[in-house]
Design an enzyme around this catalytic site. Structure first.
Site, PDB file in Angstrom:
ATOM      1  N   GLU A  25      65.260  20.589   3.976  1.00 47.24           N
ATOM      2  CA  GLU A  25      64.711  19.618   3.049  1.00 47.24           C
ATOM      3  C   GLU A  25      63.910  20.376   1.989  1.00 47.24           C
ATOM      4  O   GLU A  25      63.565  21.542   2.161  1.00 47.24           O
ATOM      5  CB  GLU A  25      63.812  18.609   3.786  1.00 47.24           C
ATOM      6  CG  GLU A  25      64.648  17.700   4.668  1.00 47.24           C
ATOM      7  CD  GLU A  25      63.944  16.439   5.132  1.00 47.24           C
ATOM      8  OE1 GLU A  25      62.828  16.535   5.660  1.00 47.24           O
ATOM      9  OE2 GLU A  25      64.541  15.354   4.982  1.00 47.24           O
ATOM     10  N   GLU A  82      66.160  17.203  11.008  1.00 46.34           N
ATOM     11  CA  GLU A  82      64.805  17.765  11.034  1.00 46.34           C
ATOM     12  C   GLU A  82      64.200  17.372  12.367  1.00 46.34           C
ATOM     13  O   GLU A  82      63.753  16.231  12.540  1.00 46.34           O
ATOM     14  CB  GLU A  82      63.976  17.176   9.880  1.00 46.34           C
ATOM     15  CG  GLU A  82      64.402  17.655   8.511  1.00 46.34           C
ATOM     16  CD  GLU A  82      64.028  19.105   8.250  1.00 46.34           C
ATOM     17  OE1 GLU A  82      63.344  19.716   9.077  1.00 46.34           O
ATOM     18  OE2 GLU A  82      64.443  19.623   7.206  1.00 46.34           O
ATOM     19  N   CYS A 110      55.517  18.191  13.316  1.00 45.61           N
ATOM     20  CA  CYS A 110      56.667  18.832  13.963  1.00 45.61           C
ATOM     21  C   CYS A 110      56.559  20.353  13.973  1.00 45.61           C
ATOM     22  O   CYS A 110      56.953  20.998  14.923  1.00 45.61           O
ATOM     23  CB  CYS A 110      57.939  18.411  13.248  1.00 45.61           C
ATOM     24  SG  CYS A 110      57.823  18.692  11.470  1.00 45.61           S
ATOM     25  N   ASN A 129      55.294  10.153  12.084  1.00 42.95           N
ATOM     26  CA  ASN A 129      54.072  10.889  11.741  1.00 42.95           C
ATOM     27  C   ASN A 129      53.773  10.935  10.241  1.00 42.95           C
ATOM     28  O   ASN A 129      52.618  11.023   9.853  1.00 42.95           O
ATOM     29  CB  ASN A 129      54.109  12.307  12.333  1.00 42.95           C
ATOM     30  CG  ASN A 129      55.339  13.080  11.927  1.00 42.95           C
ATOM     31  OD1 ASN A 129      56.327  12.507  11.463  1.00 42.95           O
ATOM     32  ND2 ASN A 129      55.286  14.377  12.103  1.00 42.95           N
TER      33      ASN A 129
HETATM   34  P1  NAD Z   1      62.342   9.873  17.820  1.00 47.91           P
HETATM   35  O1  NAD Z   1      63.420  10.895  17.975  1.00 47.91           O
HETATM   36  O2  NAD Z   1      61.947   9.087  18.991  1.00 47.91           O
HETATM   37  O3  NAD Z   1      62.766   8.806  16.697  1.00 47.91           O
HETATM   38  C1  NAD Z   1      63.089   9.213  15.390  1.00 47.91           C
HETATM   39  C2  NAD Z   1      63.853   8.093  14.712  1.00 47.91           C
HETATM   40  O4  NAD Z   1      65.164   7.997  15.279  1.00 47.91           O
HETATM   41  C3  NAD Z   1      63.228   6.707  14.857  1.00 47.91           C
HETATM   42  O5  NAD Z   1      63.341   6.030  13.624  1.00 47.91           O
HETATM   43  C4  NAD Z   1      64.107   6.050  15.913  1.00 47.91           C
HETATM   44  O6  NAD Z   1      64.158   4.646  15.815  1.00 47.91           O
HETATM   45  C5  NAD Z   1      65.457   6.644  15.584  1.00 47.91           C
HETATM   46  N1  NAD Z   1      66.430   6.648  16.681  1.00 47.91           N
HETATM   47  C6  NAD Z   1      66.197   6.704  18.015  1.00 47.91           C
HETATM   48  N2  NAD Z   1      67.367   6.724  18.690  1.00 47.91           N
HETATM   49  C7  NAD Z   1      68.356   6.658  17.774  1.00 47.91           C
HETATM   50  C8  NAD Z   1      69.790   6.657  17.851  1.00 47.91           C
HETATM   51  N3  NAD Z   1      70.439   6.708  19.013  1.00 47.91           N
HETATM   52  N4  NAD Z   1      70.493   6.603  16.694  1.00 47.91           N
HETATM   53  C9  NAD Z   1      69.863   6.585  15.496  1.00 47.91           C
HETATM   54  N5  NAD Z   1      68.513   6.575  15.368  1.00 47.91           N
HETATM   55  C10 NAD Z   1      67.771   6.627  16.491  1.00 47.91           C
HETATM   56  O7  NAD Z   1      61.120  10.651  17.166  1.00 47.91           O
HETATM   57  P2  NAD Z   1      59.625  10.124  16.941  1.00 47.91           P
HETATM   58  O8  NAD Z   1      58.986  10.009  18.276  1.00 47.91           O
HETATM   59  O9  NAD Z   1      59.627   8.978  16.021  1.00 47.91           O
HETATM   60  O10 NAD Z   1      58.995  11.355  16.151  1.00 47.91           O
HETATM   61  C11 NAD Z   1      58.540  12.503  16.757  1.00 47.91           C
HETATM   62  C12 NAD Z   1      59.583  13.594  16.731  1.00 47.91           C
HETATM   63  O11 NAD Z   1      60.010  13.838  15.392  1.00 47.91           O
HETATM   64  C13 NAD Z   1      59.034  14.918  17.228  1.00 47.91           C
HETATM   65  O12 NAD Z   1      59.990  15.550  18.020  1.00 47.91           O
HETATM   66  C14 NAD Z   1      58.808  15.700  15.945  1.00 47.91           C
HETATM   67  O13 NAD Z   1      58.792  17.083  16.098  1.00 47.91           O
HETATM   68  C15 NAD Z   1      59.952  15.231  15.110  1.00 47.91           C
HETATM   69  N6  NAD Z   1      59.677  15.471  13.689  1.00 47.91           N
HETATM   70  C16 NAD Z   1      60.374  16.439  13.031  1.00 47.91           C
HETATM   71  C17 NAD Z   1      60.102  16.720  11.705  1.00 47.91           C
HETATM   72  C18 NAD Z   1      60.846  17.796  10.954  1.00 47.91           C
HETATM   73  O14 NAD Z   1      60.822  17.774   9.732  1.00 47.91           O
HETATM   74  N7  NAD Z   1      61.489  18.733  11.616  1.00 47.91           N
HETATM   75  C19 NAD Z   1      59.115  16.001  11.033  1.00 47.91           C
HETATM   76  C20 NAD Z   1      58.422  15.006  11.728  1.00 47.91           C
HETATM   77  C21 NAD Z   1      58.713  14.751  13.055  1.00 47.91           C
END
Ligand code: NAD
Length: 483
Positions: free
Chosen positions: A457, A249, A283, A152
């Site tokens: 962060e 996060e 998020c 995002n």
């Molecule tokens: P996601 O969990 O599908 O993927 C996040 C990242 O993790 C990607 O780069 C993905 O390739 C990687 N990944 C996936 N499986 C992995 C594994 N087994 N080992 C290591 N890396 C792995 O999330 P998304 O769909 O890209 O993003 C949306 C999510 O992110 C939502 O839940 C949102 O709330 C969260 N988010 C949190 C914050 C925060 O600061 N708290 C900020 C932005 C988004």
């Protein structure tokens, strides 16, 4: 605009390609067209990146904080100078409107580089006098950090992880989300142009398997993930096996409580920011909006009037303020939740449909009369869907607001000063807002409690997560031993 990067990865100060990796297509969310292609990192690329990061960090850590900080601050200035170009790219990468990206994305990345660049020279240990003896502490870098990003905020996440990591003297290997691989490469390019030594900030592409390969590698000292709770569980567990430092996060389903004495116009603004900015893909969004029953209909009426003024269209047009969601997959997930909301009996007040145009556009969607146990009130949707729930009593709404596995953010709208602070204190969430929503200044800690994450962060708090203290005991007299 040239959206195809020079190569997929950025390692040891230069672009690197390895076409043996699985191709990753970059799709522009506004049209559904392919705008670039990168390749997932092969084991050889992972190796190259970690070797470069490992070899580079001791010399970087040995530089003075002032020297390190100067480079980060120079990069911040360069990002600001190129804000337009970076924002256009961010819009191609994510589909978010340029009106947002020009104001928020690269600029908040620059804020982080400037803030932590300024702080680098101030990072010190302390002196602890113990009679004639003393202890001093050294604040030291962790070593090689791995950053893994969500889709995002690709520029912001690349900077929010990079800036504190580098300020503290670490190197970083950053893996962007496979959905938005373009922006982090630009951050790497700019950092090197600003004078960053080779190998300190590396970017490699890939899906979860590449992230997992990084997290489990013995050369890695710290992992910072921005992603969903299920991914967080996996990454946290994998990092734990190697006793690595972590920042998580993760996702949220945050409450926003609007009391009967609130300024309705401001509360509606907060609800719009907390549900429809970035097409709801934030998020910390306040997606469970608890509205006091006395003002519920007035709130819904004003909300609908204001939603009708949203300018939905080409995200590169500066007038557009509501764009598509990031991918077809995400659009289908969100549509699935909208269907569930209707099937479970929530009242659809606004939107609810895909727009009849190319790309992955959904209408801003509002459900009212949502009950606590409905799926749309329990699960993170990560799209433009707001759930409005009724309440009458403060104690009751606090219990309901906190009845969730998540704890990322929470907001309250009221003109009662003591109630505002009482409610903020009662929220089980890492980041709270009073009469506002979703502000994320670099000066303030940002992060979640409960399943929404560990660590913080931004702010001074981030330093604790990217450095470690070494205690050195200094004896001034003789050493006494029992025999
Ligand atoms: P996601 O969990 O599908 O993927 C996040 C990242 O993790 C990607 O780069 C993905 O390739 C990687 N990944 C996936 N499986 C992995 C594994 N087994 N080992 C290591 N890396 C792995 O999330 P998304 O769909 O890209 O993003 C949306 C999510 O992110 C939502 O839940 C949102 O709330 C969260 N988010 C949190 C914050 C925060 O600061 N708290 C900020 C932005 C988004």
């Amino acid at each position: 605009m040239q959206t195809q990067p020079k190569a997929s990865h950025f390692i040891n100060g230069e672009y690197v390609e390895d076409t043996a990796g699985t191709p990753i297509e970059v799709i522009y969310a506004a049209t559904g067209e392919k705008i670039a292609q990168v390749y997932s990192a092969t084991p050889a690329i992972v190796e190259q990146a970690l070797d470069a990061a490992r070899a580079a960090w001791p010399a970087w850590a040995a530089m003075s904080g002032t020297e390190r900080g100067r480079i980060l601050r120079r990069a911040a200035d360069m990002i600001r100078d190129r804000n337009h170009e970076l924002s256009v790219l961010e819009t191609y990468d994510t589909g978010k409107p340029y009106q947002e990206t020009i104001a928020v994305d690269a600029t908040s990345g620059a804020d982080a580089l400037e803030y932590f660049g300024g702080m680098a020279a101030t990072l010190t240990g302390e002196h602890i006098q113990l009679g004639d003896d003393w202890v001093y502490t050294r604040r030291e870098a962790l070593g090689v950090c791995v950053g893994i990003g969500a889709w995002n905020y690709p520029t912001q996440i690349a900077c929010w992880k990079g800036a504190p990591a580098l300020a503290c003297g670490n190197s970083l290997v950053f893996k962007p989300s496979e959905t938005t691989p373009l922006c982090a490469l630009k951050v790497a390019e700019i950092l090197v142009e600003a004078g960053l030594p080779k190998g300190i900030y590396n970017v490699i592409q890939g899906l979860g398997d590449v992230g997992a390969a990084l997290v489990t590698d013995d050369r890695v000292d710290k992992v910072s993930l921005t992603g969903s709770v299920p991914t967080g569980r996996k990454v946290y567990a994998a990092a734990a096996a190697g006793i690595k430092h972590v920042t998580m996060e993760l996702g949220g389903k945050s409450p926003m409580i609007v009391f009967e004495d609130a300024d309705i116009e401001n509360a509606v603004s907060g609800a719009i920011l907390g549900n429809f900015y970035s097409s709801g893909q934030v998020c910390s969004n306040g997606t469970r909006v608890f509205v006091h029953k006395d003002i519920k209909e007035a709130f819904l009426k004003r909300l609908s009037e204001r939603l009708a003024t949203a300018v939905i269209g080409d995200p590169q047009d500066p007038d557009t303020n509501f764009g598509p969601v990031v991918s077809e997959r995400q659009m289908d997930i969100v549509l699935g939740y909208i269907e569930k909301g209707q099937a479970e009996g929530a009242r659809l007040v606004y939107g609810g449909k895909r727009l009849d145009r190319d790309g992955f556009y959904l209408e801003p969607t509002v459900f009212a009369d949502v009950k606590d146990d409905m799926t749309i009130a329990r699960e993170e949707i990560f799209g433009p869907v707001m759930a409005v729930l009724d309440f009458e009593d403060e104690a009751d709404v606090m219990k309901r607001a906190n009845d969730t596995e998540f704890g990322l953010a929470a907001g309250v709208f009221t003109n009662d000063l003591t109630r505002a602070h009482r409610v903020a204190a009662g929220f089980e969430a890492g980041t709270c807002f009073i009469n506002s929503y979703n502000d994320a200044p670099v000066e303030a800690p940002f992060g979640g409690s409960k399943n929404s994450g560990v660590g913080r962060e931004n702010s001074k708090a981030a330093i604790e997560h990217y450095s470690q203290l070494k205690s050195v005991y200094v004896r001034m007299g003789d050493v006494e031993a029992p025999f």
